[in-house]
Motif scaffolding. Structure first.
Motif, PDB file in Angstrom:
ATOM      1  N   SER A  19       0.854  -1.190   0.000  1.00 27.59           N
ATOM      2  CA  SER A  19       0.000   0.000   0.000  1.00 27.59           C
ATOM      3  C   SER A  19       0.886   1.233   0.000  1.00 27.59           C
ATOM      4  N   PRO A  20       0.326   2.396  -0.317  1.00 28.64           N
ATOM      5  CA  PRO A  20       1.108   3.632  -0.239  1.00 28.64           C
ATOM      6  C   PRO A  20       1.634   3.894   1.177  1.00 28.64           C
ATOM      7  N   ASP A  21       0.867   3.498   2.187  1.00 25.90           N
ATOM      8  CA  ASP A  21       1.296   3.739   3.564  1.00 25.90           C
ATOM      9  C   ASP A  21       2.527   2.927   3.942  1.00 25.90           C
ATOM     10  N   THR A  22       2.687   1.742   3.362  1.00 27.35           N
ATOM     11  CA  THR A  22       3.834   0.900   3.694  1.00 27.35           C
ATOM     12  C   THR A  22       5.000   1.096   2.733  1.00 27.35           C
ATOM     13  N   ALA A  23       4.794   1.839   1.661  1.00 26.21           N
ATOM     14  CA  ALA A  23       5.862   2.066   0.684  1.00 26.21           C
ATOM     15  C   ALA A  23       6.976   2.903   1.305  1.00 26.21           C
ATOM     16  N   VAL A  24       8.195   2.546   0.975  1.00 27.25           N
ATOM     17  CA  VAL A  24       9.369   3.281   1.431  1.00 27.25           C
ATOM     18  C   VAL A  24       9.667   4.359   0.398  1.00 27.25           C
ATOM     19  N   LEU A  25       9.725   5.591   0.840  1.00 28.41           N
ATOM     20  CA  LEU A  25      10.063   6.708  -0.043  1.00 28.41           C
ATOM     21  C   LEU A  25      11.417   7.235   0.421  1.00 28.41           C
ATOM     22  N   GLU A  26      12.436   7.055  -0.411  1.00 23.39           N
ATOM     23  CA  GLU A  26      13.802   7.384  -0.007  1.00 23.39           C
ATOM     24  C   GLU A  26      14.257   8.700  -0.626  1.00 23.39           C
ATOM     25  N   ARG A  27      15.313   9.238  -0.045  1.00 21.59           N
ATOM     26  CA  ARG A  27      15.845  10.515  -0.500  1.00 21.59           C
ATOM     27  C   ARG A  27      17.374  10.443  -0.543  1.00 21.59           C
ATOM     28  N   VAL A  28      17.933  11.315  -1.356  1.00 19.61           N
ATOM     29  CA  VAL A  28      19.386  11.451  -1.464  1.00 19.61           C
ATOM     30  C   VAL A  28      19.731  12.921  -1.283  1.00 19.61           C
ATOM     31  N   PRO A  29      20.958  13.207  -0.852  1.00 25.96           N
ATOM     32  CA  PRO A  29      21.344  14.615  -0.673  1.00 25.96           C
ATOM     33  C   PRO A  29      21.302  15.380  -1.995  1.00 25.96           C
ATOM     34  N   ASN A  30      20.863  16.608  -1.927  1.00 27.54           N
ATOM     35  CA  ASN A  30      20.851  17.502  -3.084  1.00 27.54           C
ATOM     36  C   ASN A  30      22.298  17.823  -3.449  1.00 27.54           C
ATOM     37  N   PRO A  31      22.726  17.516  -4.672  1.00 31.81           N
ATOM     38  CA  PRO A  31      24.108  17.804  -5.048  1.00 31.81           C
ATOM     39  C   PRO A  31      24.373  19.291  -5.291  1.00 31.81           C
ATOM     40  N   HIS A  32      23.316  20.106  -5.308  1.00 38.46           N
ATOM     41  CA  HIS A  32      23.466  21.546  -5.555  1.00 38.46           C
ATOM     42  C   HIS A  32      22.737  22.354  -4.481  1.00 38.46           C
ATOM     43  N   PRO A  33      23.054  22.135  -3.204  1.00 36.78           N
ATOM     44  CA  PRO A  33      22.366  22.921  -2.174  1.00 36.78           C
ATOM     45  C   PRO A  33      22.681  24.402  -2.349  1.00 36.78           C
ATOM     46  N   GLY A  34      21.694  25.218  -2.066  1.00 42.80           N
ATOM     47  CA  GLY A  34      21.884  26.654  -2.213  1.00 42.80           C
ATOM     48  C   GLY A  34      21.512  27.184  -3.590  1.00 42.80           C
ATOM     49  N   TYR A  35      21.334  26.304  -4.560  1.00 40.15           N
ATOM     50  CA  TYR A  35      20.894  26.711  -5.895  1.00 40.15           C
ATOM     51  C   TYR A  35      19.413  26.401  -6.030  1.00 40.15           C
ATOM     52  N   ARG A  36      18.696  27.287  -6.668  1.00 41.75           N
ATOM     53  CA  ARG A  36      17.271  27.085  -6.897  1.00 41.75           C
ATOM     54  C   ARG A  36      17.070  26.519  -8.291  1.00 41.75           C
ATOM     55  N   TYR A  37      16.503  25.331  -8.358  1.00 44.43           N
ATOM     56  CA  TYR A  37      16.187  24.712  -9.638  1.00 44.43           C
ATOM     57  C   TYR A  37      14.967  23.826  -9.451  1.00 44.43           C
ATOM     58  N   LEU A  38      14.347  23.490 -10.560  1.00 48.27           N
ATOM     59  CA  LEU A  38      13.119  22.701 -10.533  1.00 48.27           C
ATOM     60  C   LEU A  38      13.404  21.265 -10.964  1.00 48.27           C
ATOM     61  N   VAL A  39      12.791  20.320 -10.252  1.00 49.70           N
ATOM     62  CA  VAL A  39      12.831  18.911 -10.626  1.00 49.70           C
ATOM     63  C   VAL A  39      11.408  18.509 -10.989  1.00 49.70           C
ATOM     64  N   ARG A  40      11.274  17.796 -12.115  1.00 49.34           N
ATOM     65  CA  ARG A  40       9.945  17.370 -12.575  1.00 49.34           C
ATOM     66  C   ARG A  40       9.926  15.857 -12.775  1.00 49.34           C
ATOM     67  N   PHE A  41       8.861  15.253 -12.264  1.00 51.20           N
ATOM     68  CA  PHE A  41       8.557  13.848 -12.541  1.00 51.20           C
ATOM     69  C   PHE A  41       7.195  13.800 -13.215  1.00 51.20           C
ATOM     70  N   ALA A  42       7.090  13.015 -14.275  1.00 48.03           N
ATOM     71  CA  ALA A  42       5.809  12.803 -14.943  1.00 48.03           C
ATOM     72  C   ALA A  42       5.485  11.317 -14.870  1.00 48.03           C
ATOM     73  N   ALA A  43       4.288  11.023 -14.447  1.00 48.02           N
ATOM     74  CA  ALA A  43       3.806   9.639 -14.376  1.00 48.02           C
ATOM     75  C   ALA A  43       2.534   9.562 -15.212  1.00 48.02           C
ATOM     76  N   PRO A  44       2.674   9.344 -16.526  1.00 49.22           N
ATOM     77  CA  PRO A  44       1.508   9.386 -17.408  1.00 49.22           C
ATOM     78  C   PRO A  44       0.605   8.157 -17.325  1.00 49.22           C
ATOM     79  N   GLU A  45       1.025   7.138 -16.577  1.00 47.94           N
ATOM     80  CA  GLU A  45       0.223   5.917 -16.486  1.00 47.94           C
ATOM     81  C   GLU A  45      -0.106   5.569 -15.030  1.00 47.94           C
ATOM     82  N   PHE A  46      -0.341   6.571 -14.207  1.00 48.35           N
ATOM     83  CA  PHE A  46      -0.683   6.348 -12.798  1.00 48.35           C
ATOM     84  C   PHE A  46      -2.054   5.681 -12.703  1.00 48.35           C
TER      85      PHE A  46
END
Length: 152
Positions: A19-46
């Motif tokens: 389920s979504p509640d049991t799913a593990v959502l992991e993170r990694v350090p931002n390689p460009h801290p202090g810079y403002r940029y946009l990250v986009r994910f598209a999931a066209p088949e959700f």
């Protein structure tokens, strides 16, 4: 080099979460801290399930965020989104829950999600959420998903 030592999914076999509640959502350090940029994910088949009928619902999700200290690890995001496949919830619940979970895990400077749901019963439902105004100086392109037009 990005520290990936704490990751449990990347580079390893991983099954679909129950389920979504049991799913593990992991993170990694931002390689460009202090810079403002946009990250986009598209999931066209959700996909998710209608909580009342059990029928499948389909959406094209677009997730935009401006990171601070963390980036979402993409395999864990894919598995998290896939966990909705057998999860019963209304369109609004799914879209906002995804946004809230990402905000909880990442603490981004800004996040928005567009849930462009395909029609059932002849009515498309689009759901939009964002944490506030987009940060100044960040290029935030349109999400590019056309409104549903049917056969017309």
């Amino acid at each position: 080099m990005t520290d990936t030592s704490g990751l449990t999914l990347l580079g390893r076999p991983a099954g679909l979460p129950e389920s979504p509640d049991t799913a593990v959502l992991e993170r990694v350090p931002n390689p460009h801290p202090g810079y403002r940029y946009l990250v986009r994910f598209a999931a066209p088949e959700f996909t998710s399930l209608c909580p009342l009928t059990g029928q499948p619902d389909f959406a094209h999700l677009v997730i935009d965020y401006v990171p601070q200290d963390w980036l979402v690890e993409s395999k864990s995001l894919k598995l998290y989104l896939s966990a909705f496949r057998n999860h019963g919830a209304f369109h609004e619940a799914c879209t906002v829950a995804i946004a809230r979970r990402l905000v909880e895990v990442l603490s981004p400077a800004w996040l928005r999600i567009g849930g462009y749901w395909y029609p059932r019963g002849g009515i498309p439902i689009d759901v939009f959420y964002q944490t506030g105004p987009a940060p100044e100086g960040v290029w935030v392109p349109e999400q590019g998903v056309q409104p549903y037009r049917g056969r017309g």
